[in-house]
Design a protein around this motif. Structure first.
Motif, short mmCIF file in Angstrom:
data_model
loop_
_atom_site.label_atom_id
_atom_site.label_comp_id
_atom_site.label_asym_id
_atom_site.label_seq_id
_atom_site.Cartn_x
_atom_site.Cartn_y
_atom_site.Cartn_z
N LEU A 29 0.81 -1.21 0.00
CA LEU A 29 0.00 0.00 0.00
C LEU A 29 0.85 1.27 0.00
O LEU A 29 0.28 2.36 -0.10
N VAL A 30 2.18 1.11 0.11
CA VAL A 30 3.10 2.25 0.25
C VAL A 30 2.58 3.11 1.41
O VAL A 30 2.25 4.28 1.25
N GLY A 31 2.52 2.49 2.58
CA GLY A 31 1.78 3.02 3.72
C GLY A 31 2.14 4.43 4.13
O GLY A 31 1.26 5.28 4.29
N PHE A 32 3.42 4.73 4.26
CA PHE A 32 3.82 6.05 4.74
C PHE A 32 3.53 7.12 3.69
O PHE A 32 3.02 8.20 4.01
N ASP A 33 3.84 6.83 2.42
CA ASP A 33 3.55 7.80 1.37
C ASP A 33 2.04 8.01 1.22
O ASP A 33 1.58 9.15 1.03
N ARG A 34 1.28 6.93 1.32
CA ARG A 34 -0.18 7.07 1.19
C ARG A 34 -0.75 7.84 2.37
O ARG A 34 -1.68 8.65 2.20
N SER A 35 -0.21 7.63 3.55
CA SER A 35 -0.69 8.38 4.71
C SER A 35 -0.43 9.88 4.55
O SER A 35 -1.29 10.71 4.85
N MET A 36 0.75 10.23 4.05
CA MET A 36 1.06 11.65 3.84
C MET A 36 0.17 12.23 2.74
O MET A 36 -0.28 13.38 2.84
N ALA A 37 -0.07 11.46 1.67
CA ALA A 37 -0.95 11.95 0.61
C ALA A 37 -2.37 12.17 1.13
O ALA A 37 -3.01 13.18 0.80
N LEU A 38 -2.86 11.25 1.94
CA LEU A 38 -4.20 11.42 2.52
C LEU A 38 -4.24 12.60 3.47
O LEU A 38 -5.22 13.37 3.48
N ALA A 39 -3.20 12.78 4.27
CA ALA A 39 -3.16 13.91 5.21
C ALA A 39 -3.14 15.23 4.47
O ALA A 39 -3.83 16.19 4.84
N SER A 40 -2.34 15.32 3.39
CA SER A 40 -2.28 16.56 2.61
C SER A 40 -3.61 16.85 1.94
O SER A 40 -4.08 18.00 1.93
N ALA A 41 -4.23 15.81 1.36
CA ALA A 41 -5.54 16.00 0.73
C ALA A 41 -6.59 16.40 1.75
O ALA A 41 -7.46 17.25 1.48
N ALA A 42 -6.53 15.80 2.95
CA ALA A 42 -7.49 16.15 3.99
C ALA A 42 -7.31 17.59 4.45
O ALA A 42 -8.29 18.32 4.66
N LEU A 43 -6.06 18.03 4.59
CA LEU A 43 -5.81 19.41 5.01
C LEU A 43 -6.32 20.40 3.96
O LEU A 43 -6.96 21.40 4.29
N THR A 44 -6.06 20.11 2.69
CA THR A 44 -6.50 20.99 1.61
C THR A 44 -8.01 21.06 1.53
O THR A 44 -8.58 22.11 1.20
N ALA A 45 -8.68 19.95 1.86
CA ALA A 45 -10.14 19.92 1.75
C ALA A 45 -10.84 20.42 3.01
O ALA A 45 -11.83 21.16 2.92
N LEU A 46 -10.33 20.04 4.17
CA LEU A 46 -11.08 20.29 5.40
C LEU A 46 -10.93 21.72 5.92
O LEU A 46 -11.87 22.24 6.53
N VAL A 47 -9.77 22.36 5.68
CA VAL A 47 -9.61 23.73 6.19
C VAL A 47 -10.58 24.70 5.51
O VAL A 47 -11.32 25.41 6.20
N PRO A 48 -10.64 24.77 4.16
CA PRO A 48 -11.64 25.67 3.56
C PRO A 48 -13.07 25.25 3.86
O PRO A 48 -13.96 26.11 4.02
N LEU A 49 -13.31 23.93 3.96
CA LEU A 49 -14.66 23.48 4.29
C LEU A 49 -15.03 23.89 5.71
O LEU A 49 -16.18 24.30 5.97
N ALA A 50 -14.08 23.82 6.64
CA ALA A 50 -14.35 24.25 8.01
C ALA A 50 -14.62 25.75 8.08
O ALA A 50 -15.50 26.20 8.83
N ILE A 51 -13.87 26.54 7.30
CA ILE A 51 -14.11 27.98 7.28
C ILE A 51 -15.50 28.30 6.74
O ILE A 51 -16.23 29.13 7.29
N LEU A 52 -15.89 27.60 5.66
CA LEU A 52 -17.21 27.83 5.08
C LEU A 52 -18.32 27.42 6.05
O LEU A 52 -19.28 28.18 6.26
N CYS A 53 -18.17 26.24 6.65
CA CYS A 53 -19.19 25.80 7.61
C CYS A 53 -19.25 26.73 8.82
O CYS A 53 -20.33 26.99 9.35
N GLY A 54 -18.08 27.22 9.25
CA GLY A 54 -18.08 28.16 10.37
C GLY A 54 -18.78 29.45 10.04
O GLY A 54 -19.51 30.01 10.87
N ALA A 55 -18.58 29.96 8.80
CA ALA A 55 -19.25 31.19 8.40
C ALA A 55 -20.76 31.00 8.32
O ALA A 55 -21.54 31.88 8.72
N LEU A 56 -21.19 29.83 7.81
CA LEU A 56 -22.63 29.56 7.73
C LEU A 56 -23.22 29.36 9.12
O LEU A 56 -24.33 29.83 9.40
N ALA A 57 -22.49 28.66 9.99
CA ALA A 57 -23.01 28.41 11.33
C ALA A 57 -23.09 29.69 12.14
O ALA A 57 -23.98 29.86 12.98
#
Length: 307
Positions: A29-57
């Motif tokens: 699974l190339v575990g360490f590289d896949r974990s970093m790729a998932l973490a980077s994708a999660a950071l890119t997706a969740l930070v703007p989504l959290a800002i948007l949800c916070g503004a709406l809330a």
């Protein structure tokens, strides 16, 4: 279960042959590289989504995403200020434009697709890529519901040492999310019963990781923000996400091998006890031999220095 049966179960599931299969699965699974790729994708997706949800809330209630993160992990000082600066929406925030909406959609789908590839490679499935977009959108909605429920549980329960009660209550939600999410991202090609080992193992590992990060994350945020400023909070988030994704990828590798082992046991292919004992005896003999060799070399080097 008596002590003998417990020891038989422990030695069976921790036997060298099974451990090597889990390690081999993690490497494929190339575990360490896949974990970093998932973490980077999660950071890119969740930070703007959290800002948007916070503004709406903020328009309909007094809830603040940044304050929720601060309360959840007990942040203070520079770490808390950095989180407020990143996740808090300004009072003059305007609705998301077309380009902002497109970027948010692409980043969230990229995170879902990265998680989808984990299941496809972990269970040797043919890649679906964009053909599974509908299920990816459902998974994103499921992730939002899981995040809201787990955050509500942590907010509702009293803040005990390390949030033990809240973490224990969230563990079944985590197992259900992992199993149902795997079904969605695999487009139903992985059966629910085959995902149960992954869900249970993932829930245990992620719960333990959550307890560790509850104690360690405040120090991490304060250290990074003191050294790097506001961007240090991003580094701290990435570090925390990497650990969570590493636990998830490890759970996928271990859960898949447990599933295969249970299938072999169901077919009557369980290795006999004497074979398991032989594996352990071989490992122990090799360990003793290496220990004696290293000890002898250390004594010889000590005598040589004295001369």
């Amino acid at each position: 279960m008596n002590r003998e049966n417990i020891m038989r179960a422990v030695t069976f599931w921790l036997r060298p042959a099974f451990a090597l299969r889990v390690i081999s699965r993690f490497q494929r699974l190339v575990g360490f590289d896949r974990s970093m790729a998932l973490a980077s994708a999660a950071l890119t997706a969740l930070v703007p989504l959290a800002i948007l949800c916070g503004a709406l809330a903020a328009r309909v209630s007094d809830r603040d995403v940044a304050q929720g993160v601060i309360d959840r992990y007990g942040l203070s000082g520079e770490g808390a200020e950095a989180v407020r600066g990143i996740l808090s929406a300004s009072d003059e925030a305007t609705p998301v434009g077309i380009f902002g909406a497109v970027f948010l959609l692409v980043s969230v789908l990229s995170f879902a697709r990265a998680a989808q590839r984990l299941f496809e490679q972990g269970w040797e499935l043919r890649p679906l890529s964009v053909r599974n977009t509908v299920n990816e959108m459902k998974w994103i909605a499921l992730l939002a519901v899981y995040t809201a429920l787990s955050g509500g549980v942590h907010a509702a329960l009293d803040r005990r040492p390390l949030s033990l009660a809240a973490s224990a209550a969230v563990a079944p939600l985590t197992a259900a999310f992992l199993v149902w999410g795997g079904r969605l991202l695999s487009a139903g090609r992985i059966l629910t019963r085959d995902l149960v080992p992954f869900g249970c193992i993932g829930a245990v590992l992620l719960t333990g990781y959550s307890l560790v990060m509850t104690a360690y994350l405040p120090r991490l945020f304060n250290s990074y923000t003191h050294r790097y400023g506001a961007v240090g909070a991003v580094f701290a988030m990435l570090t925390g996400l990497f650990g969570a994704m590493l636990a998830t990828v490890g759970s996928a590798a271990l859960g898949r091998e447990v599933q295969d082992e249970l299938a072999r046991i169901g077919r009557g292919e369980r290795p006999p006890d004497h074979e398991v004992r032989q594996q352990w005896d071989t490992v122990l003999q090799q360990a003793r031999s290496r220990w004696q060799t290293n000890r002898g070399q250390a004594l010889l080097a000590r005598l040589t220095r004295k001369r």
